[in-house]
Write an enzyme that holds these catalytic residues in place. Structure first.
Site, PDB file in Angstrom:
ATOM      1  N   GLU A   1      -8.771 -15.232 -42.319  1.00 27.74           N
ATOM      2  CA  GLU A   1      -7.592 -15.222 -43.000  1.00 27.74           C
ATOM      3  C   GLU A   1      -7.422 -16.509 -43.887  1.00 27.74           C
ATOM      4  O   GLU A   1      -6.980 -17.579 -43.594  1.00 27.74           O
ATOM      5  CB  GLU A   1      -6.374 -15.246 -42.220  1.00 27.74           C
ATOM      6  CG  GLU A   1      -6.114 -14.283 -41.227  1.00 27.74           C
ATOM      7  CD  GLU A   1      -4.636 -13.788 -40.980  1.00 27.74           C
ATOM      8  OE1 GLU A   1      -4.207 -12.774 -41.344  1.00 27.74           O
ATOM      9  OE2 GLU A   1      -3.962 -14.846 -40.298  1.00 27.74           O
TER      10      GLU A   1
ATOM     11  N   HIS B   1      -2.910 -18.508 -35.325  1.00 26.93           N
ATOM     12  CA  HIS B   1      -2.436 -18.253 -36.774  1.00 26.93           C
ATOM     13  C   HIS B   1      -2.430 -19.282 -37.493  1.00 26.93           C
ATOM     14  O   HIS B   1      -1.682 -20.414 -36.786  1.00 26.93           O
ATOM     15  CB  HIS B   1      -1.354 -17.459 -36.572  1.00 26.93           C
ATOM     16  CG  HIS B   1      -0.782 -16.795 -38.018  1.00 26.93           C
ATOM     17  ND1 HIS B   1      -0.172 -17.513 -38.879  1.00 26.93           N
ATOM     18  CD2 HIS B   1      -1.276 -15.541 -38.502  1.00 26.93           C
ATOM     19  CE1 HIS B   1      -0.063 -16.642 -40.002  1.00 26.93           C
ATOM     20  NE2 HIS B   1      -0.612 -15.374 -39.741  1.00 26.93           N
TER      21      HIS B   1
HETATM   22  C1  PEP Z   1      -0.620 -12.977 -41.964  1.00 28.60           C
HETATM   23  O1  PEP Z   1       0.316 -13.588 -42.077  1.00 28.60           O
HETATM   24  O2  PEP Z   1      -1.552 -13.043 -40.909  1.00 28.60           O
HETATM   25  C2  PEP Z   1      -1.013 -12.046 -42.892  1.00 28.60           C
HETATM   26  C3  PEP Z   1      -2.193 -11.832 -43.208  1.00 28.60           C
HETATM   27  O3  PEP Z   1       0.200 -11.875 -43.853  1.00 28.60           O
HETATM   28  P1  PEP Z   1      -0.124 -10.828 -45.425  1.00 28.60           P
HETATM   29  O4  PEP Z   1      -0.638  -9.735 -44.894  1.00 28.60           O
HETATM   30  O5  PEP Z   1       1.523 -10.673 -45.442  1.00 28.60           O
HETATM   31  O6  PEP Z   1      -0.686 -11.685 -46.257  1.00 28.60           O
END
Ligand code: PEP
Length: 241
Positions: free
Chosen positions: A153, A87
């Protein structure tokens, strides 16, 4: 067809109120896989409540003199089925490199956990036109010939508590998911699930999840709100029909 996977990353937060009730939205579905990543302290409650779960990070060695760590294999022995790897919080705060993340993915696979591995560019990298290069570098050391899940992400889209953070547009996310898929070995390309993460919420879930290469979501902020999380799972369930 790839089954949707909706994963909640509770980060360093207490489990949401009622999370372990039999009717909570964190239980997996026939049509949608639902998984949560709580703190280590709440893993056992998830396991006892039959909620599919895994650690947000795990040590690659099974046991040893690693004060403060918990191993992936210990999590597996307790009943976890998944592991979150790489992450962006861990890459930034704990300086995890892509090689170290890949070692966690391998260790997770070896002990029988299904890894969900996060990749994504920062705002600086995006603005410098480096997104593709960064994604390629993050994917290169991964054992993509194995059964893994990737979570794209974009770091700039992660809300970190700010509900006004913009998600990637569905079109941009789709373009990058297609790129990521093209980088996978041919025989894993169609089966590998690629989740989108970064400010996914009930309002934008349908447009994101209906993109052909978006196979689910990794949800941070909205996963801490049972109603919002339930709505996202319902969107995935409706799109599965
Ligand atoms: C994350 O931290 O993996 C994430 C996707 O957070 P958020 O959905 O709050 O943007």
């Amino acid at each position: 067809m790839r089954k949707y996977l909706i994963a909640g990353n509770w980060k360093m937060h207490d489990a949401p109120e009622g999370a372990f009730d039999p009717s909570s939205p964190y239980h997996t579905h026939a049509s949608v896989d639902v998984v949560v990543f709580p703190t280590y302290l709440d893993l056992q409650s998830c396991i006892d409540s039959k909620i599919l779960c895994g650690p947000q990070h795990g040590h690659t060695e099974a046991h040893g003199a690693h004060t403060g760590d918990v191993s992936l294999s210990m999590c597996k022995k307790r009943g976890c089925l998944y592991a979150l790897c790489g992450h962006s919080d861990r890459r930034a705060e704990h300086k995890e490199t892509s090689e170290e993340v890949a070692a966690q993915v391998v260790a997770a696979l070896e002990c029988g956990l299904h890894p969900i591995v996060c990749i994504g560019e920062t705002l600086e990298q995006k603005n410098a036109g480096e997104t593709e290069k960064v994604l390629k570098e993050m994917i290169a050391p991964l054992p993509t010939e194995s059964k893994i899940t990737i979570a794209y992400e974009p770091v700039w889209a992660i809300s970190r508590g700010d509900p006004n953070t913009p998600a990637a547009t569905p079109e941009d996310a789709q373009t990058l998911h297609a790129l990521i898929r093209s980088l996978l070995p041919e025989d894993r390309r169609e089966q590998t699930r690629i989740l989108y993460g970064g400010s996914m919420k009930p309002e934008n879930a349908e447009k994101l999840l209906s993109q052909p290469d978006i196979d689910g979501g990794l949800i941070g902020g909205a996963s801490l709100k049972p109603d919002a999380f339930a709505q996202i799972v319902a969107v995935a369930s409706n799109l599965s029909k």
